[in-house]
Design a protein around this motif. Structure first.
Motif, short mmCIF file in Angstrom:
data_model
loop_
_atom_site.label_atom_id
_atom_site.label_comp_id
_atom_site.label_asym_id
_atom_site.label_seq_id
_atom_site.Cartn_x
_atom_site.Cartn_y
_atom_site.Cartn_z
N GLU A 65 0.82 -1.21 0.00
CA GLU A 65 0.00 0.00 0.00
C GLU A 65 0.86 1.26 0.00
OE1 GLU A 65 -3.78 0.47 2.45
OE2 GLU A 65 -2.23 1.28 3.78
N ARG A 66 1.96 1.19 0.74
CA ARG A 66 2.87 2.34 0.81
C ARG A 66 4.25 1.84 1.19
NH1 ARG A 66 3.40 4.78 6.21
NH2 ARG A 66 2.18 3.56 7.68
N ARG A 89 6.94 1.24 -9.22
CA ARG A 89 5.98 1.66 -10.26
C ARG A 89 5.47 0.44 -11.03
NH1 ARG A 89 5.27 4.79 -7.07
NH2 ARG A 89 6.51 6.64 -6.85
N GLU A 92 2.89 -1.14 -8.90
CA GLU A 92 1.61 -0.42 -8.97
C GLU A 92 0.77 -0.93 -10.15
OE1 GLU A 92 2.16 4.08 -7.27
OE2 GLU A 92 2.89 3.68 -9.30
N SER A 98 -2.17 2.63 -6.37
CA SER A 98 -1.12 3.62 -6.22
C SER A 98 -0.36 3.33 -4.93
CB SER A 98 -1.75 5.02 -6.16
OG SER A 98 -0.75 5.98 -5.97
N THR A 100 2.11 4.95 -2.22
CA THR A 100 2.69 6.17 -1.70
C THR A 100 4.09 5.86 -1.18
OG1 THR A 100 0.51 6.95 -1.04
CG2 THR A 100 2.42 8.02 0.00
N THR A 102 7.17 7.53 0.84
CA THR A 102 7.60 8.66 1.65
C THR A 102 9.10 8.54 1.93
OG1 THR A 102 7.04 7.51 3.70
CG2 THR A 102 5.36 8.96 2.77
#
Length: 139
Positions: A65-66, A89, A92, A98, A100, A102
């Protein structure tokens, strides 16, 4: 015998036990593993296995998810950083969501590993080649 590509039993076990928002860390050879966090040590020798070799096997099993990476990776290792982002990417597209990504200071990254289900130690010798993958749900 499992039909999946990931053959490492400890990694497959941890991924199978993860729930939504749990994290799993893949780290370079020097990343400290906090007390109380499971260490899955894959390191054989300098560079073996490499971080970018281990990452796709894990990404093939975990719905992500992230993710979090150290700011120092993008600043100091731009080519490696670009390869890492390319793999995310591609994930994804494969997952249809998508992801995320950070960036945090390396000291903060190390603090975040304290809540990981496990840290997978690779033989990678690229400074700051570490990632925290947070599990999502495929529905």
């Amino acid at each position: 015998m499992r039909k999946a590509d990931l053959l490492n039993a400890p990694i497959a076990r941890v991924v199978s036990l993860m729930g939504h928002t749990d994290s799993l860390c893949i780290g370079d050879a020097g990343l400290p593993v906090p007390d109380g966090v499971e260490r899955i040590d894959l390191a054989v020798s300098t560079g073996l296995p490499g971080f970018l070799d281990v990452l796709p096997a894990v990404l093939g099993e975990l719905f992500v998810e992230r993710a979090a990476i150290a700011q120092e990776l993008s600043d100091g290792q731009p080519a490696f950083h670009a390869k890492l982002l390319r793999q995310l990417r591609n994930l994804e597209q494969a997952q249809g969501n998508s992801i995320t990504v950070t960036t945090v200071p390396h000291e903060e990254f190390k603090r975040l590993t304290r809540s990981s289900k496990a840290v997978i130690r690779t033989g990678e010798f690229t400074p700051y080649a570490n990632i925290l993958l947070y599990s999502g749900v495929p529905f």
